[in-house]
Scaffold this active site. Structure first.
Site, PDB file in Angstrom:
ATOM      1  N   GLY A  41      49.294 -50.738  34.738  1.00 43.30           N
ATOM      2  CA  GLY A  41      50.159 -49.645  35.168  1.00 43.30           C
ATOM      3  C   GLY A  41      50.338 -48.533  34.157  1.00 43.30           C
ATOM      4  N   CYS A  44      53.265 -44.980  32.815  1.00 40.77           N
ATOM      5  CA  CYS A  44      54.131 -44.700  33.962  1.00 40.77           C
ATOM      6  C   CYS A  44      54.914 -45.915  34.417  1.00 40.77           C
ATOM      7  CB  CYS A  44      53.290 -44.149  35.125  1.00 40.77           C
ATOM      8  SG  CYS A  44      54.249 -43.836  36.613  1.00 40.77           S
ATOM      9  N   VAL A 181      61.131 -31.948  30.761  1.00 38.38           N
ATOM     10  CA  VAL A 181      61.501 -32.902  31.803  1.00 38.38           C
ATOM     11  C   VAL A 181      61.996 -34.221  31.224  1.00 38.38           C
ATOM     12  CG1 VAL A 181      60.652 -34.219  33.772  1.00 38.38           C
ATOM     13  CG2 VAL A 181      59.888 -31.863  33.432  1.00 38.38           C
ATOM     14  N   GLU A 201      66.118 -26.793  21.778  1.00 45.45           N
ATOM     15  CA  GLU A 201      64.868 -26.297  22.361  1.00 45.45           C
ATOM     16  C   GLU A 201      64.368 -25.078  21.605  1.00 45.45           C
ATOM     17  OE1 GLU A 201      61.621 -25.230  24.058  1.00 45.45           O
ATOM     18  OE2 GLU A 201      62.537 -27.111  24.713  1.00 45.45           O
ATOM     19  N   ARG A 271      53.508 -34.399  25.232  1.00 43.68           N
ATOM     20  CA  ARG A 271      52.588 -35.526  25.150  1.00 43.68           C
ATOM     21  C   ARG A 271      51.192 -35.022  24.816  1.00 43.68           C
ATOM     22  NH1 ARG A 271      54.730 -40.156  26.901  1.00 43.68           N
ATOM     23  NH2 ARG A 271      52.686 -41.101  27.256  1.00 43.68           N
ATOM     24  N   ALA A 319      51.857 -38.195  36.940  1.00 44.50           N
ATOM     25  CA  ALA A 319      51.295 -39.424  37.499  1.00 44.50           C
ATOM     26  C   ALA A 319      50.654 -39.195  38.860  1.00 44.50           C
ATOM     27  CB  ALA A 319      52.389 -40.488  37.615  1.00 44.50           C
ATOM     28  N   HIS A 442      68.715 -32.320  62.095  1.00 45.00           N
ATOM     29  CA  HIS A 442      70.044 -31.905  61.633  1.00 45.00           C
ATOM     30  C   HIS A 442      70.987 -33.094  61.674  1.00 45.00           C
ATOM     31  CE1 HIS A 442      73.603 -29.375  61.107  1.00 45.00           C
ATOM     32  NE2 HIS A 442      74.158 -30.021  62.123  1.00 45.00           N
TER      33      HIS A 442
END
Length: 463
Positions: A41, A44, A181, A201, A271, A319, A442
């Site tokens: 995996g 992720c 993120v 930042e 990354r 991903a 709705h």
């Protein structure tokens, strides 16, 4: 014809690698996948998307109980944090999903070769003491955390995204270096559980790459929730003494230095592709200046029989992008036509509310020509109102001449799910009129997309 051990050999079992392996096997190719982790995996499933969402979801419940949200709806509770149990449910989710991949490998007869692979030549890979050959080899080794020069990750006081998931106590003060993120998601988890969170930042706004209005509104939203921001600022040093870190900050444009202290520092500045250790040169390949492997539209590298997908190739490190590329590369290897439309790749920030976008930002769209923009506030959406979720809006950018949708951006509690409708429409060339005149159930949050499309045409109803 040369006799190979396998038709296809995948290096890496992340979302791109394991999907490529399963799809190749489904197409009748003898397939193996090299993975050095104890579980399949990749990042992720093991230490990224999946465990972070488990912590985000659990912390949302705690926050709703602690901040009075549930009390306002007539549910009076006094929450008590059981952090070990919160970690346990995270680990259980990881175990189930990684185990599921192992089951799918067995079901589809994909051989898992455990270890690290490095090229011997374009058709041969060394894995420990074993030498494996394949007609086609797919590089799907993913990415790892970009280090901050001069700062050592100890996974105690200074952590990366993996360490931030494993904290055994709620920090008093967490400083997040990087307003992207991952930093915002993990910062949100610990802020909800009681930590003071400060985000530093380098740029003048958070969420680089997102639409400008979305970035500004997100900043306001996070400030309202209690996250402090120090923008246009760089971290020049982090010194650790015992359980305390002292960060030295300087204005990005230069100026007087200041310091702040924290008992937890999360380094989250991006990354980088995992290409070190692959011995790419032995396969005839060279990484570009960013460490990426260049490919053509079919995911073929410059060396015949060697392919690459996911975070090791140019494009967003997501991903779902890797998954789609995994299917496409397997189909291309099998002689079919595998295609990924890289102009329609959604991005999602799984905070509360969620932030999502697909296609062009308004700024990028205006650089290409004249556009029309429609916006609709979630405060005007019936479902958001009944759920006490008024924050955010939906924004649609369309070409002024053709009305074709160029980009959709949203801040809404289920924005990550809502954005799929926009991506589907854009994939098939939808106009704002197409969306505006499509009947939506709705009351749903997705009606906000319909209203934003109507706003592009000057016909929104509920504003």
């Amino acid at each position: 014809m040369a006799d190979y051990d396998f038709d296809v050999l995948i290096i890496g079992s992340g979302p791109g690698g394991y999907v490529a392996a399963i799809r190749a096997a489904q197409l009748g190719l003898r397939t193996a996948c090299i993975e050095s982790r104890e579980t399949l995996g990749g990042t992720c499933l093991n230490v990224g998307c999946i465990p972070s969402k488990a912590m985000l979801h659990a912390s949302e419940y705690f926050d709703a109980a602690a901040n009075g949200t549930m009390a306002k709806m007539g549910i009076k509770v006094t929450p008590e944090l059981d952090l070990p149990q919160m970690h346990a449910q995270r680990l259980d989710a990881v175990k189930q999903l990684t185990g599921g991949i192992a089951f799918l490998f067995k079901k589809n007869k994909v051989e898992w070769i455990k270890g690290r692979g490095s090229f011997v030549d374009a058709h041969t890979v060394q894995v420990g003491e074993r030498t494996v050959t394949a007609k086609d080899i797919v590089i799907a080794t993913g990415s790892s955390v970009t280090p901050l020069p001069g700062v050592t990750i100890d996974q105690k006081v200074i952590v990366d995204s993996t360490g931030a998931l494993e904290l055994d106590r709620v920090p008093r003060h967490m400083v997040v270096i990087g307003g992207g993120v991952i930093g915002l998601e993990l910062g949100s988890v610990w802020r909800r559980l009681g930590a003071k969170v400060t985000c530093v930042e380098f740029l003048d706004q958070i969420l680089p790459g997102f639409d400008g209005e979305i970035r500004k509104e997100s900043n306001k939203m996070f400030k309202k929730q209690g996250i402090e921001f120090v923008l246009s600022t760089k971290v020049t040093q982090v010194a650790v003494s015992g359980e305390t870190a002292t960060l030295t900050l300087e204005p990005a444009a230069g100026g007087e230095a200041t310091t702040i202290e924290a008992d937890c520092v999360l380094v989250s500045i991006g990354r980088r592709p995992n290409t070190d250790g692959l011995a790419l040169d032995k396969a005839g390949l060279t990484a570009n200046q960013r460490g990426q492997i260049e490919i053509d539209h079919r995911f073929q590298t410059t060396v015949p029989g060697v392919w690459a997908i996911g975070d090791v190739v140019p494009g967003p490190m997501l991903a779902h992008k890797a998954e789609d590329e995994g299917i496409a590369v397997a189909e291309n290897i099998a002689g079919l036509t595998g295609i990924v439309n890289h102009d329609v790749i959604p991005s999602v920030v799984y905070t509360w509310p969620e932030i999502a976008g697909v296609g062009l930002t308004e700024e990028a769209a205006r650089e290409k020509g004249e556009v029309k923009v429609g916006k609709f506030p979630m405060a005007g959406n019936s479902r958001a109102k009944t759920n006490h979720e008024p924050d955010g809006f939906v924004k649609i950018i369309a070409d002024a001449k053709t009305d074709r949708v160029l980009g959709v951006w949203a801040i809404a509690v289920p924005a990550g799910t809502m954005i799929a409708e926009a991506a589907l429409g854009m994939e098939f060339g939808a106009t704002s009129e197409d969306i505006a005149y499509t009947c939506h159930a709705h009351p749903t949050h997705s009606e906000a997309i319909k209203e934003a499309a109507m706003a592009v045409r000057g016909k929104a109803i509920h504003v």
